[in-house]
Structure formats: C-alpha cells, structure tokens
Scaffold this active site. Sequence first.
Site, mmCIF file in Angstrom:
data_model
loop_
_atom_site.group_PDB
_atom_site.id
_atom_site.type_symbol
_atom_site.label_atom_id
_atom_site.label_comp_id
_atom_site.label_asym_id
_atom_site.label_seq_id
_atom_site.Cartn_x
_atom_site.Cartn_y
_atom_site.Cartn_z
ATOM 1 N N PHE A 1 7.592 -9.631 16.029
ATOM 2 C CA PHE A 1 8.088 -10.381 14.878
ATOM 3 C C PHE A 1 8.307 -11.844 15.301
ATOM 4 O O PHE A 1 8.900 -12.106 16.354
ATOM 5 C CB PHE A 1 9.390 -9.759 14.370
ATOM 6 C CG PHE A 1 9.827 -10.328 13.050
ATOM 7 C CD1 PHE A 1 9.228 -9.911 11.880
ATOM 8 C CD2 PHE A 1 10.800 -11.312 12.992
ATOM 9 C CE1 PHE A 1 9.605 -10.452 10.667
ATOM 10 C CE2 PHE A 1 11.181 -11.855 11.780
ATOM 11 C CZ PHE A 1 10.580 -11.423 10.610
ATOM 12 N N TYR B 1 20.630 -5.195 7.447
ATOM 13 C CA TYR B 1 20.268 -5.167 6.017
ATOM 14 C C TYR B 1 19.080 -4.277 5.693
ATOM 15 O O TYR B 1 18.697 -4.172 4.542
ATOM 16 C CB TYR B 1 20.032 -6.587 5.475
ATOM 17 C CG TYR B 1 19.098 -7.468 6.290
ATOM 18 C CD1 TYR B 1 17.725 -7.281 6.236
ATOM 19 C CD2 TYR B 1 19.595 -8.482 7.096
ATOM 20 C CE1 TYR B 1 16.867 -8.089 6.973
ATOM 21 C CE2 TYR B 1 18.750 -9.294 7.837
ATOM 22 C CZ TYR B 1 17.386 -9.088 7.771
ATOM 23 O OH TYR B 1 16.556 -9.877 8.507
ATOM 24 N N LYS B 2 18.484 -3.637 6.709
ATOM 25 C CA LYS B 2 17.340 -2.761 6.419
ATOM 26 C C LYS B 2 17.864 -1.331 6.238
ATOM 27 O O LYS B 2 18.475 -1.006 5.236
ATOM 28 C CB LYS B 2 16.296 -2.881 7.519
ATOM 29 C CG LYS B 2 15.702 -4.287 7.665
ATOM 30 C CD LYS B 2 14.697 -4.310 8.796
ATOM 31 C CE LYS B 2 14.273 -5.714 9.187
ATOM 32 N NZ LYS B 2 13.445 -6.380 8.199
ATOM 33 N N ARG C 1 2.841 -2.953 2.655
ATOM 34 C CA ARG C 1 3.792 -2.076 3.367
ATOM 35 C C ARG C 1 4.592 -1.251 2.365
ATOM 36 O O ARG C 1 5.053 -1.775 1.342
ATOM 37 C CB ARG C 1 4.791 -2.903 4.193
ATOM 38 C CG ARG C 1 4.189 -3.792 5.231
ATOM 39 C CD ARG C 1 5.254 -4.329 6.189
ATOM 40 N NE ARG C 1 6.379 -4.988 5.527
ATOM 41 C CZ ARG C 1 7.423 -5.508 6.161
ATOM 42 N NH1 ARG C 1 7.504 -5.422 7.484
ATOM 43 N NH2 ARG C 1 8.393 -6.098 5.500
ATOM 44 N N ASP D 1 14.364 -4.689 20.305
ATOM 45 C CA ASP D 1 14.713 -5.095 18.942
ATOM 46 C C ASP D 1 14.551 -3.854 18.066
ATOM 47 O O ASP D 1 13.451 -3.302 17.940
ATOM 48 C CB ASP D 1 13.772 -6.222 18.496
ATOM 49 C CG ASP D 1 14.063 -6.702 17.067
ATOM 50 O OD1 ASP D 1 14.683 -5.952 16.294
ATOM 51 O OD2 ASP D 1 13.632 -7.819 16.729
HETATM 52 C C1 LIG Z 1 11.566 -6.986 14.194
HETATM 53 C C2 LIG Z 1 12.432 -7.989 13.515
HETATM 54 N N1 LIG Z 1 13.269 -8.748 14.230
HETATM 55 C C3 LIG Z 1 14.075 -9.656 13.637
HETATM 56 C C4 LIG Z 1 14.029 -9.830 12.273
HETATM 57 C C5 LIG Z 1 14.840 -10.868 11.541
HETATM 58 O O1 LIG Z 1 15.980 -11.223 12.067
HETATM 59 P P1 LIG Z 1 17.067 -12.062 11.246
HETATM 60 O O2 LIG Z 1 17.964 -11.079 10.581
HETATM 61 O O3 LIG Z 1 17.694 -12.893 12.255
HETATM 62 O O4 LIG Z 1 16.361 -12.858 10.191
HETATM 63 C C6 LIG Z 1 13.194 -9.047 11.496
HETATM 64 C C7 LIG Z 1 13.162 -9.242 10.025
HETATM 65 O O5 LIG Z 1 12.500 -8.630 9.291
HETATM 66 C C8 LIG Z 1 12.366 -8.123 12.132
HETATM 67 O O6 LIG Z 1 11.521 -7.392 11.408
#
Ligand SMILES: Cc1ncc(COP(=O)(O)O)c(C=O)c1O
Length: 428
Positions: free
Chosen positions: A130, A230-231, A387, A205
Amino acid sequence: MTPSRADCLAIDSRDPLAGLRERFTLPADVIYLDGNSLGALPRATAGLIAKAISGDWGEGLIRSWNDAHWVDLPQRVGQKIARLIGARAADVIACDSTSVNLFKVLAAALFIQQDDAPGRKTIVSERGNFPTDLYVAEGVCDMLNATTGGYRLHLVDDKDGLAAALADQPAVLMLTHIDYRSGSMHDMAAITALAHRHGALVIWDLAHSAGAMPLELDRCGADFAVGCGYKYLNGGPGAPAFVFVAGRHQQRARQPLSGWFGHASPFRFESGYRAANGISRFLSGTPQVLGMLALDAGVDTLLGAEPLGGLAALRAKSLALGDLFITLANAGPARDVMKLITPKDPRQRGSQVSFLADSSRIDGYAVMQALIERKVIGDYRDPDLLRFGMAPAYLRYVDVFDAVAILNDTIASRSWEEERFALRAEVT
Ligand SMILES: Cc1ncc(COP(=O)(O)O)c(C=O)c1O
C-alpha cells in the site's frame, strides 16, 4: 451446479452467525461489499457517541478525562484488539492513524538495529505494498539519512526477490499481511521465521486482516505490527489505528514522535522526555476520544461474536461468501470480461475478492459506478481493479447472490456505458 437464490436463502436460515447482522445499522436496500474499506456502523455506536457528547463532554466537561476514563482509552481499546490479533493485552495500544503508527514502529525497529547490528540499514518491502507504507518508509530513511546516511528502501516483486533481499542482511522487513489490491495473503509465520533467520526485524501491516480472521502475532514471533480501525474493526471513518510491539522489545523501544502522552508522567509536565513503561510509550498526543469510543464499540461488536465461534467462525463464513461470489461470477457474463486475481486457496487469501477488468471490453470504474447506483457497493482501484469485500458479520449469502446477479446484468445490458458512470469522483 451453481447455487440458486433459494439455496442461498436456505444457507442464511441455517447460518449461526446470521443474527450478527442485527448488531449493525445498514440501509435495507444496500448490499454492502466494501467493509474492507470502511466497515459498517454498529447499532450501538450512535447511542454511545451521543451519550459521550451530551453527557460526558457536555455535562462532565474536563472532569470526564478521569470520571469517564477517557484518559486510558488507548490502553483499554488496545487490550481488546489484542484478543483479535493473538497478542498479549499489554502489547497493543490504540492511537493515531496506521500511517503515523507505521512511522513510529519503523523508526523504533531501525533504532534497535542501530544498537544491535549497526551495519543493517535497509528496509525491505514489496513494490505492490500500500503506497502509504512505502511513502512512510521513504520518510523514515530521509530522516535517518540526515544524520547517519546509508538508509534505503529496497522493494521486491516476488518470493525470489524477497529471499534474495533477506539474504542481504536488511534491518527490517515491512510487509502488509493481505494485499489491498489482490486480497492475497502472506504466510505470516513462515515469512517472520525466515526474516528472523536472516537477523531482520519484522513489521506487519494488518490493515486488511485485523477483525477479518484470527491472527497469531505472538505465535508467529512478529516484532511489530500496525493496523486499521475503520475497516473490519468497524470503528468509523478515520477511526484510530493500533500498534503492537512484542513485549521483548518494549522497554528498549524508542519512537521519534515522543509526545507527552507517551511520557512516563504526562501530568508532571517535566521539561525532558522519559518514555512511559511498556506499550504506552507508543502514544504521542492526546487521544481522539470520540473516535476511540466509536472504535471501542466496533471492537465490542466483533468480540460479541465470541460465543458464536468468534473470528474463526467469521473467517469460515467470509471464505464461503467469497467462494460463492467467485462461483456465481464465473457462471455469467462477468466471466468473459473480468479476471479473478484473488487466490482461490483459502490459505492464501484474505476477506475480499478482486477482479481485473478487461479494459478492451469494459471500463471497470464505470461498471463499479453502475453497480453503486443499483445499491451494490464495492470499490474500484486504478488501474482496472474491482474489489468486493466479504465482511461476514453483516453480509448474507443471498446478498452475494443478488450482488452477482446485478453485476452480471450490468455487464450483459451494458448499462455501465451511460456517460455519467465515467465521471471520476475523488474517492474511488
Ligand atoms: C495496507 C494499508 N495500510 C495503510 C492504510 C491506510 O492507512 P491510514 O489509515 O493511515 O490512512 C491502508 C488504507 O487502506 C491500507 O490498505
């Protein structure tokens, strides 16, 4: 034989997890396949937030930091998240965003290596990771290079590239457990063990895994992890994220966003920084209380599924929903214009199914907009990726059946070709 709508209704009627849907507020006519981007609203959240605003904030005012226990929300919510990710309660804290937390743990891991193995200065990651992860790694390298020099980000494209990069004695391996595009999943235990054999520290992550499946950070020997609120944790838009630091690293871990909430005694207002004991040193500033309360409600909603089999049962349902989507899409016109890029093997996939649109035949973005107009909400990622997230806590088998029927109809009727569907919104 492909399952019929009646078959799907029958599966729903036997589904022991079916009742969980009642714990969420969803528009009746929407089929929500984007829990991998923004989880749905738990039914309890609005009331809890309203009470916190009018009562704890409105009436309690500043007293609520103590009386309503706002001050230790990061620790309390972190302890609950720990149950979902296979970690000790003392090793997880909720705070900031995933990007900010990644900055903290990446720097902490590199500082540890500066002491233990000063020659190691490379961060290894995947080119397809990402973007925020890669941008943050670039920023950390720039920061350290301003004083020390030699820090770099090495990106690999595949397993062979990863093996070669690890053999080169990097400082840190930073990977996203489930790929945000394809939904493919790394073998956390095997990769962590391999990286450790080569002396690298490992950061995971968990943005697309936390709350979607059982995780075993401790059993896998992970050093650090970050994840998103938030997911699949259903904490609401911009919810706080979380940090995991293995107990063995905590007392020596230093992180550069050394704000007052990470201080050993924030309310003594000392002029010098002394890191708090344990995971609390990964805090920086004042906790985002309202967001934290919404995250707490989201996490409680998931923990409420424990008597029904918890994340193991949710994971099994999510895989079954994904299989159903794939089977149905493969039995209609979608098959000819969209290519599945998510691995079918459950050991290699997360909780979404992703298809690459054949851009010579369809405009993937327009197809997704046409679906959204018909209340089937997935999302689109450039270039050409559709997706569909299978959030099992609130999705029914019949939803998947109806969604694929609408997808097939959208493609067969070419309704996506209407001009308005090609207009790009800022968030896709
Ligand atoms: C793998 C991954 N890392 C990090 C993030 C985003 O992080 P942040 O909440 O800091 O925007 C996402 C967002 O979709 C993601 O898919």
